[in-house]
Each structure stands twice: as structure tokens, then as C-alpha cells.
Design a protein around this motif. Structure first.
Motif, mmCIF file in Angstrom:
data_model
loop_
_atom_site.group_PDB
_atom_site.id
_atom_site.type_symbol
_atom_site.label_atom_id
_atom_site.label_comp_id
_atom_site.label_asym_id
_atom_site.label_seq_id
_atom_site.Cartn_x
_atom_site.Cartn_y
_atom_site.Cartn_z
ATOM 1 N N ASN A 3 0.714 -1.457 -0.165
ATOM 2 C CA ASN A 3 -0.015 0.081 -0.015
ATOM 3 C C ASN A 3 0.850 1.157 0.067
ATOM 4 O O ASN A 3 0.292 2.456 0.127
ATOM 5 N N LYS A 4 2.154 1.021 -0.019
ATOM 6 C CA LYS A 4 3.126 2.180 -0.040
ATOM 7 C C LYS A 4 2.767 2.984 -1.212
ATOM 8 O O LYS A 4 2.597 2.824 -2.296
ATOM 9 N N PRO A 5 2.624 4.589 -1.002
ATOM 10 C CA PRO A 5 2.359 5.086 -2.177
ATOM 11 C C PRO A 5 3.310 5.212 -3.287
ATOM 12 O O PRO A 5 4.651 5.238 -2.756
ATOM 13 N N LYS A 6 2.878 5.248 -4.471
ATOM 14 C CA LYS A 6 4.212 5.455 -5.481
ATOM 15 C C LYS A 6 4.830 6.886 -5.450
ATOM 16 O O LYS A 6 3.996 7.817 -5.077
ATOM 17 N N PRO A 7 5.945 6.999 -5.680
ATOM 18 C CA PRO A 7 6.678 8.384 -5.775
ATOM 19 C C PRO A 7 5.981 9.165 -7.093
ATOM 20 O O PRO A 7 5.395 8.300 -8.069
ATOM 21 N N LEU A 8 6.104 10.251 -7.110
ATOM 22 C CA LEU A 8 5.402 11.203 -8.027
ATOM 23 C C LEU A 8 6.568 11.269 -9.505
ATOM 24 O O LEU A 8 7.838 11.111 -9.470
ATOM 25 N N ALA A 9 5.797 11.468 -10.399
ATOM 26 C CA ALA A 9 6.316 11.483 -11.897
ATOM 27 C C ALA A 9 5.426 12.619 -12.605
ATOM 28 O O ALA A 9 4.597 12.520 -12.293
ATOM 29 N N SER A 10 6.015 13.337 -13.438
ATOM 30 C CA SER A 10 5.020 14.056 -14.251
ATOM 31 C C SER A 10 5.243 13.551 -15.945
ATOM 32 O O SER A 10 6.286 12.822 -16.087
ATOM 33 N N LEU A 11 4.440 13.991 -16.492
ATOM 34 C CA LEU A 11 4.291 13.666 -18.130
ATOM 35 C C LEU A 11 3.750 14.866 -18.884
ATOM 36 O O LEU A 11 2.795 15.520 -18.573
ATOM 37 N N SER A 12 4.727 15.138 -20.061
ATOM 38 C CA SER A 12 4.154 16.163 -20.725
ATOM 39 C C SER A 12 4.276 16.090 -22.390
ATOM 40 O O SER A 12 5.233 14.745 -22.726
ATOM 41 N N LEU A 13 3.802 16.812 -23.045
ATOM 42 C CA LEU A 13 3.984 16.538 -24.626
ATOM 43 C C LEU A 13 4.317 17.870 -25.222
ATOM 44 O O LEU A 13 3.305 18.943 -24.804
ATOM 45 N N ASP A 14 5.088 18.168 -25.947
ATOM 46 C CA ASP A 14 5.621 19.181 -26.592
ATOM 47 C C ASP A 14 4.768 19.123 -28.133
ATOM 48 O O ASP A 14 5.251 18.255 -28.899
ATOM 49 N N LEU A 15 3.965 20.102 -28.251
ATOM 50 C CA LEU A 15 3.139 19.869 -29.229
ATOM 51 C C LEU A 15 3.745 20.383 -30.511
ATOM 52 O O LEU A 15 3.200 21.388 -31.240
ATOM 53 N N ASP A 16 5.044 20.090 -30.953
ATOM 54 C CA ASP A 16 5.778 20.696 -32.014
ATOM 55 C C ASP A 16 4.843 20.288 -33.275
ATOM 56 O O ASP A 16 4.409 19.062 -33.480
ATOM 57 N N ASN A 17 4.776 21.357 -34.275
ATOM 58 C CA ASN A 17 3.823 20.936 -35.549
ATOM 59 C C ASN A 17 4.726 20.561 -36.714
ATOM 60 O O ASN A 17 6.071 20.816 -36.593
ATOM 61 N N GLN A 18 4.256 20.414 -37.648
ATOM 62 C CA GLN A 18 5.017 19.749 -38.803
ATOM 63 C C GLN A 18 5.908 20.901 -39.312
ATOM 64 O O GLN A 18 7.035 20.915 -39.607
ATOM 65 N N TRP A 19 5.203 22.287 -39.487
ATOM 66 C CA TRP A 19 6.134 23.401 -39.804
ATOM 67 C C TRP A 19 7.359 23.764 -39.070
ATOM 68 O O TRP A 19 8.452 24.343 -39.541
ATOM 69 N N SER A 20 7.469 23.247 -37.635
ATOM 70 C CA SER A 20 8.497 23.798 -36.925
ATOM 71 C C SER A 20 9.404 22.844 -37.065
ATOM 72 O O SER A 20 10.725 23.270 -36.798
ATOM 73 N N TYR A 21 9.281 21.586 -37.066
ATOM 74 C CA TYR A 21 10.496 20.639 -37.728
ATOM 75 C C TYR A 21 11.232 20.843 -38.937
ATOM 76 O O TYR A 21 12.384 20.893 -39.187
ATOM 77 N N MET A 22 10.063 21.512 -39.874
ATOM 78 C CA MET A 22 10.710 21.785 -41.273
ATOM 79 C C MET A 22 11.541 23.187 -41.052
ATOM 80 O O MET A 22 12.426 23.288 -41.777
ATOM 81 N N LYS A 23 11.170 24.082 -40.222
ATOM 82 C CA LYS A 23 11.731 25.203 -40.110
ATOM 83 C C LYS A 23 13.086 25.052 -39.448
ATOM 84 O O LYS A 23 14.185 25.752 -40.080
#
Ligand SMILES: [Zn+2]
Length: 321
Positions: A3-23
């Protein structure tokens, strides 16, 4: 299971678009801002919903300013996800901007993001992990609570070399991209979250810094695009590597922050223009299977929260200490 609580972690997504990779890659045609958001956003949203994950999306002001992307961006906020600030122009040479340019960039993107999502961002991630003290100062003046723009690794310069080899850049373009993926000194930054050092008086608010976690001690990346890249050679080894990364985080009591990208959800069957990208030899289904396994392991080991909640916990525990 205990029952020990799990340690914390975060999750994110960088919404890079097609043009930003091309740029960044200096490919012609980016100026019309080609977008895959209508394709990828519904796919990501249903993937997260099936797994009960509520995360942070860092979105680019330029995308929010264009009518064609607004329905997709609005749907992120409506699904309950946190909206973060990922600059306006998505230029990985943000650290070269003057204070006035940084101010204009932050405000312009923030206005566009609020206009579309109805959410005031409180977190920032610089494009291509570019950040400077000037950027941090401007963010603090605008009430931001956390920055998430650092990638503490020694291998950034290697990634940049790969990039230069696959792009056709003139001298000025190369200079702008000189710090792309960071420099050797980034390897000396902490891998876990911390409070940005104070500069002014003792009453100054401090920025929470949440780095994109690299493997403790070794400081090599394990964000999801990296795991998928390894998976393009061997899915079994890629998952072993990810297990090792999580094991090292638990061993060193590091609360990790894991990063996703739209290309983790897009295969070679989706976008032909991005064929130069690593791991674009995999199909959509092959990628989704790997991402699913990675996030399943992540959730088994940690209690996953969004970035704002992660920053709040960092501030709370620093205050108690
Ligand atoms: Zn980005």
C-alpha cells in the motif's frame, strides 16, 4: 502490491507542429505553416483517455494564432489537460533574443494561447531546450510558476551533429542553431526538479525548474522519442533500457518528468515530409504499441501528474525543508 504510495512523476507533450520541424531543418515550405494537428491531436487524446492520463501540453503560439488549428487546440483544454507555453515562433535560438524580443515572444504566444484554450499558462518550455536567465526573468514577471526547458545530458552536441549532417544550412542558419540540443555544460545540470537560484532580494519568487529527466548518474536521455528511436533497432532492448532508466530514478529518489512528442504517435504511413526524422521508418501501429508499453511501465512505477502539480510539490517540499 504493497500500500506504500508510489513516488511522483510528471508527463508532458511538446506539441511541435510539422512546420516547426521543417523550419529548424531549414526545409522550404514551412512558411505556410503545414499542420498535422487535426490528425494527431484526436489520436493522442483518445490514447491518453484510455489510460486515464491527464498531462501537460506545451503549445506553440503561432499554431494558436491560426484558425485552422484552433479546434484541435481547444479540444486539449476541454479534455482537462494543462496547457503550457512553448514560445510563439518555435526558434531554438531563443537564448540569443534580446530582453525586448523575449518579452514580445512570451506575450504574443500567451495571448494567442489564452484566446484559443481559455487557459492562462503557468509553465514554459523553450523550443529545442533553449532558455536563458533573461527568459526566466521575463517569465517570473509574468507570474509563471515553472520552467521545463533543460535537458541535462552530455550527448546534445552529438544530436546536433546528426542534425547538421541531414540539413542543408548556410553559415547564419548554422550559427543560429549552434546551441541546438544544448552544450556540454548542460550535462552538469541536475536531473531532478529544483528551485532556480534567486537573483534579487530575499522576497523574490523563485522559479521551479523541472528538467526533462535523463538517467540519473549516466545523464543519457530516455524521453519517449529516444526510446522509440532505440525501438526502431530493437523494441526489446528499448524497453529494457527504459526499465533501467526508471530503476535508476527510483534508486536515486529522482521524481522523473517524461516527455512525449507528436511524432511518437505518427508513423511513416502518416507524414512523408518528415522522413528525415529518426524512427520514421516505423509505422503508426508499431509506435503506438511501444508508447503504450512505455507509459504502462511508467504508471506501474510512479503516480503520474501534470507539470503544474509536479512544480507545486517541488515548491512545497522545498518550503518544508
Ligand atoms: Zn518544441
Amino acid at each position: 502490491m504493497t500500500n506504500k504510495p508510489k513516488p511522483l512523476a510528471s508527463l508532458s507533450l511538446d506539441l511541435d507542429n510539422q512546420w516547426s520541424y521543417m523550419k529548424t531543418h531549414a526545409d522550404p515550405g514551412w512558411e505556410t505553416f503545414p499542420s498535422y494537428l487535426d490528425l494527431v491531436v484526436p489520436r493522442i487524446l483518445s490514447f491518453l483517455k484510455e489510460r486515464n492520463l491527464v498531462i501537460t501540453f506545451f503549445i506553440v503560439g503561432q499554431d494558436a494564432a491560426l484558425g485552422k488549428n484552433q479546434a484541435a487546440l481547444k479540444s486539449l483544454a476541454e479534455a482537462g489537460h494543462e496547457i503550457g507555453h512553448h514560445s510563439f515562433n518555435h526558434e531554438p535560438w531563443l537564448h540569443l533574443y534580446s530582453a525586448e524580443q523575449v518579452e514580445a515572444e512570451i506575450v504574443r504566444a500567451e495571448d494567442a494561447i489564452i484566446n484559443v484554450t481559455g487557459q492562462q499558462p503557468v509553465g514554459f518550455r523553450g523550443p529545442g531546450f533553449s532558455v536563458s536567465q533573461t527568459v526566466i526573468d521575463v517569465l517570473l514577471q509574468h507570474g509563471y510558476q515553472y520552467d521545463a526547458s533543460t535537458l541535462p545530458t552530455y550527448i546534445g552536441p552529438l544530436a546536433r551533429l546528426y542534425y547538421f549532417m541531414t540539413a542543408r544550412l548556410n553559415k547564419e542558419e548554422k550559427n543560429q542553431r549552434n546551441n541546438l540540443f544544448g552544450s556540454i555544460k548542460d550535462g552538469f545540470q541536475p536531473v531532478g526538479a529544483y528551485l532556480w537560484p534567486k537573483r534579487g532580494g530575499s522576497s523574490d519568487r523563485q522559479m521551479v525548474e523541472i528538467p526533462v529527466t535523463t538517467i540519473p548518474v549516466f545523464k543519457i536521455p530516455f524521453h519517449v522519442s529516444y526510446i522509440i528511436y532505440l525501438g526502431s533497432f530493437s523494441p526489446v532492448l528499448a524497453l529494457l533500457y527504459f526499465r533501467f532508466a526508471l530503476g535508476m530514478c527510483r534508486l536515486t529518489r529522482t521524481q522523473p518528468s517524461l516527455l512525449l512528442h507528436p511524432l511518437d504517435f505518427l508513423g511513416r504511413d502518416d507524414i512523408k515530409e518528415l522522413a528525415f526524422f529518426p524512427a520514421m521508418n516505423l509505422t503508426k501501429d508499431e509506435k503506438l504499441k511501444l508508447v503504450s508499453e512505455v507509459l504502462c511501465l511508467y504508471a506501474d512505477n510512479f503516480r503520474i501528474v501534470n507539470m503544474q502539480e509536479h512544480a507545486r510539490q517541488v515548491r512545497d517540499s522545498a518550503w518544508k525543508a
